[in-house]
Scaffold this active site. Structure first.
Site, PDB file in Angstrom:
ATOM      1  N   HIS A  28       2.370  12.921  -2.616  1.00  0.00           N
ATOM      2  CA  HIS A  28       2.058  11.832  -1.689  1.00  0.00           C
ATOM      3  C   HIS A  28       0.538  11.731  -1.563  1.00  0.00           C
ATOM      4  O   HIS A  28      -0.196  12.514  -2.182  1.00  0.00           O
ATOM      5  CB  HIS A  28       2.747  12.037  -0.340  1.00  0.00           C
ATOM      6  CG  HIS A  28       2.493  13.370   0.282  1.00  0.00           C
ATOM      7  ND1 HIS A  28       1.238  13.767   0.705  1.00  0.00           N
ATOM      8  CD2 HIS A  28       3.324  14.410   0.546  1.00  0.00           C
ATOM      9  CE1 HIS A  28       1.310  14.973   1.215  1.00  0.00           C
ATOM     10  NE2 HIS A  28       2.563  15.404   1.118  1.00  0.00           N
ATOM     11  N   GLY A  30      -1.441  12.582   0.615  1.00  0.00           N
ATOM     12  CA  GLY A  30      -2.078  13.805   1.096  1.00  0.00           C
ATOM     13  C   GLY A  30      -2.474  14.680  -0.093  1.00  0.00           C
ATOM     14  O   GLY A  30      -3.610  15.155  -0.183  1.00  0.00           O
ATOM     15  N   HIS A  31      -1.542  14.835  -1.045  1.00  0.00           N
ATOM     16  CA  HIS A  31      -1.861  15.622  -2.244  1.00  0.00           C
ATOM     17  C   HIS A  31      -3.017  14.956  -3.018  1.00  0.00           C
ATOM     18  O   HIS A  31      -3.897  15.649  -3.526  1.00  0.00           O
ATOM     19  CB  HIS A  31      -0.659  15.683  -3.195  1.00  0.00           C
ATOM     20  CG  HIS A  31       0.534  16.403  -2.670  1.00  0.00           C
ATOM     21  ND1 HIS A  31       1.734  15.789  -2.435  1.00  0.00           N
ATOM     22  CD2 HIS A  31       0.711  17.710  -2.339  1.00  0.00           C
ATOM     23  CE1 HIS A  31       2.604  16.678  -2.006  1.00  0.00           C
ATOM     24  NE2 HIS A  31       2.016  17.838  -1.929  1.00  0.00           N
ATOM     25  N   GLN A 147       1.422  28.391   6.996  1.00  0.00           N
ATOM     26  CA  GLN A 147       1.420  28.766   5.576  1.00  0.00           C
ATOM     27  C   GLN A 147       0.001  29.139   5.120  1.00  0.00           C
ATOM     28  O   GLN A 147      -0.202  30.120   4.397  1.00  0.00           O
ATOM     29  CB  GLN A 147       1.951  27.597   4.742  1.00  0.00           C
ATOM     30  CG  GLN A 147       1.741  27.756   3.256  1.00  0.00           C
ATOM     31  CD  GLN A 147       2.401  26.657   2.446  1.00  0.00           C
ATOM     32  OE1 GLN A 147       3.604  26.667   2.244  1.00  0.00           O
ATOM     33  NE2 GLN A 147       1.625  25.708   1.960  1.00  0.00           N
ATOM     34  N   VAL A 170      -3.328  14.931   6.228  1.00  0.00           N
ATOM     35  CA  VAL A 170      -3.548  13.489   6.029  1.00  0.00           C
ATOM     36  C   VAL A 170      -2.424  12.718   6.717  1.00  0.00           C
ATOM     37  O   VAL A 170      -1.247  13.112   6.633  1.00  0.00           O
ATOM     38  CB  VAL A 170      -3.630  13.142   4.520  1.00  0.00           C
ATOM     39  CG1 VAL A 170      -3.976  11.672   4.315  1.00  0.00           C
ATOM     40  CG2 VAL A 170      -4.659  14.029   3.815  1.00  0.00           C
ATOM     41  N   SER A 180       6.343  14.942   1.774  1.00  0.00           N
ATOM     42  CA  SER A 180       7.272  14.444   0.749  1.00  0.00           C
ATOM     43  C   SER A 180       8.626  14.136   1.373  1.00  0.00           C
ATOM     44  O   SER A 180       9.426  13.397   0.807  1.00  0.00           O
ATOM     45  CB  SER A 180       7.445  15.495  -0.348  1.00  0.00           C
ATOM     46  OG  SER A 180       6.193  15.836  -0.872  1.00  0.00           O
TER      47      SER A 180
HETATM   48  O1  PAF Z   1       3.046  23.724   0.546  1.00  0.00           O
HETATM   49  C1  PAF Z   1       3.742  23.653  -0.482  1.00  0.00           C
HETATM   50  O2  PAF Z   1       3.880  22.585  -1.083  1.00  0.00           O
HETATM   51  C2  PAF Z   1       4.437  24.910  -1.007  1.00  0.00           C
HETATM   52  O3  PAF Z   1       4.833  25.739   0.027  1.00  0.00           O
HETATM   53  C3  PAF Z   1       3.609  25.668  -2.035  1.00  0.00           C
HETATM   54  C4  PAF Z   1       2.308  26.202  -1.455  1.00  0.00           C
HETATM   55  C5  PAF Z   1       3.314  24.772  -3.223  1.00  0.00           C
HETATM   56  C6  PAF Z   1       4.401  26.879  -2.563  1.00  0.00           C
HETATM   57  O4  PAF Z   1       5.565  26.492  -3.212  1.00  0.00           O
END
Ligand code: PAF
Length: 292
Positions: A28, A30-31, A147, A170, A180
């Site tokens: 998306h 954000g990525h 995370q 974002v 997603s």
């Molecule tokens: O944040 C994510 O999209 C996932 O947890 C990651 C860091 C790619 C690990 O699978």
């Protein structure tokens, strides 16, 4: 851009500083924003697409996770990615490999209470990506604040030679945090989901006006999301991810709630400057995302 499927093939194609953006795919905006930020910091930009089974505590959620490698590949190309790493499951989890990575402390509260084994799955796959791809820099978004804390602890404790960079959360122009999972929201549920960011923004305004009591800030969020099924709305220390009563150190006000069968998380991070908390509400897109 080249698409690679093995760790060894990917590493062979490196030049200079290597930046890695690990993703679960179904990219998306954000990525895409993160890719652009990372592009500026490295010579070889690697994006991994891997729907990691070990971090899904719910099989249905894993099965329902959107997947579209062709679409993702087109987007990565547009954003000047050098290597798109798309491994099969047995490249990441070969039969017979049983080592897992469990990060204590920061992984226990909030998500840790609701998603058994989730952070072990995340830490394990990211450790494998770091060991297999050996990046110099890796970027993770603040949307998954806990995370980020878990992965920073892992890098510190296992002495991975990787610099972990925080990237901004974002948002759509109306405040919805990009995820997603948003594609699975009906129009009506998407509208209901806005109560999450609205509540967080109201709490951030209270902080700007001097409020420091965790109970008050959490209460503001809970009132805003009262029509939704809420897992938690918690003020926690940014370093330890342990709930705190008073906003007296860098912190995160984090929420997890279910909307129409979709579990969403969101947060406002409070950084510290001149002895006071400074809310980071994330980046607001100027135009609605074309990808959701
Ligand atoms: O944040 C994510 O999209 C996932 O947890 C990651 C860091 C790619 C690990 O699978």
């Amino acid at each position: 851009m080249e698409v690679t499927a093995t760790f060894a093939d990917t590493r062979e194609k490196y030049q200079g500083t290597v930046g890695l953006l690990p993703t679960l795919g179904f990219l998306h905006e954000g990525h895409l924003a993160l890719m652009d930020l990372l592009r500026e910091r490295c010579d070889t930009l690697v994006v991994s697409l891997f729907v990691n089974p070990t971090q899904f505590d719910d099989k249905d959620d894993f099965a329902a996770y959107p997947r579209d490698t062709e679409r993702d590949s087109g987007l990565a190309k547009e954003h000047d990615v050098d290597l798109l790493f798309v491994p099969e499951q047995d490249e990441v989890y070969p039969v017979g490999e049983t080592t897992i990575v469990e990060v204590g402390g920061v992984s226990q509260e909030m998500e840790g209470r609701y998603r058994a084994g989730h952070f072990t799955g995340v830490a394990t796959v990211v450790a494998k990506l770091f060991a297999g791809l050996q990046p110099d820099i890796a970027m993770f978004g603040r949307k998954d604040a806990q995370q980020l804390a878990v992965l920073k602890s892992m890098v510190r404790d296992l002495r991975f030679p990787v610099s972990v960079i925080d990237a901004p959360l974002v948002r759509e122009p109306d405040g919805l945090a990009l995820s997603s999972r948003n594609v699975r929201l009906s129009r009506m549920d998407r509208e209901r989901a806005l109560a999450i960011s609205r509540g967080l923004f109201q709490a951030a305004e209270q902080v700007d006006a001097g409020e420091r009591r965790g109970e008050r800030l959490e209460g503001t969020v809970r009132r805003s999301v009262k029509g939704l099924e809420v897992d938690y709305a918690t003020l926690a220390s940014q370093d330890t991810m342990v709930p705190i009563d008073e906003l007296d150190r860098p912190a995160v006000l984090a929420v997890a709630a279910h909307v129409g069968g979709v579990r969403l998380i969101d947060n406002v991070t409070f950084d510290w400057a001149d002895g006071r908390p400074v809310p980071d509400r994330g980046l607001l897109l100027a135009k609605p995302s074309r990808l959701t």
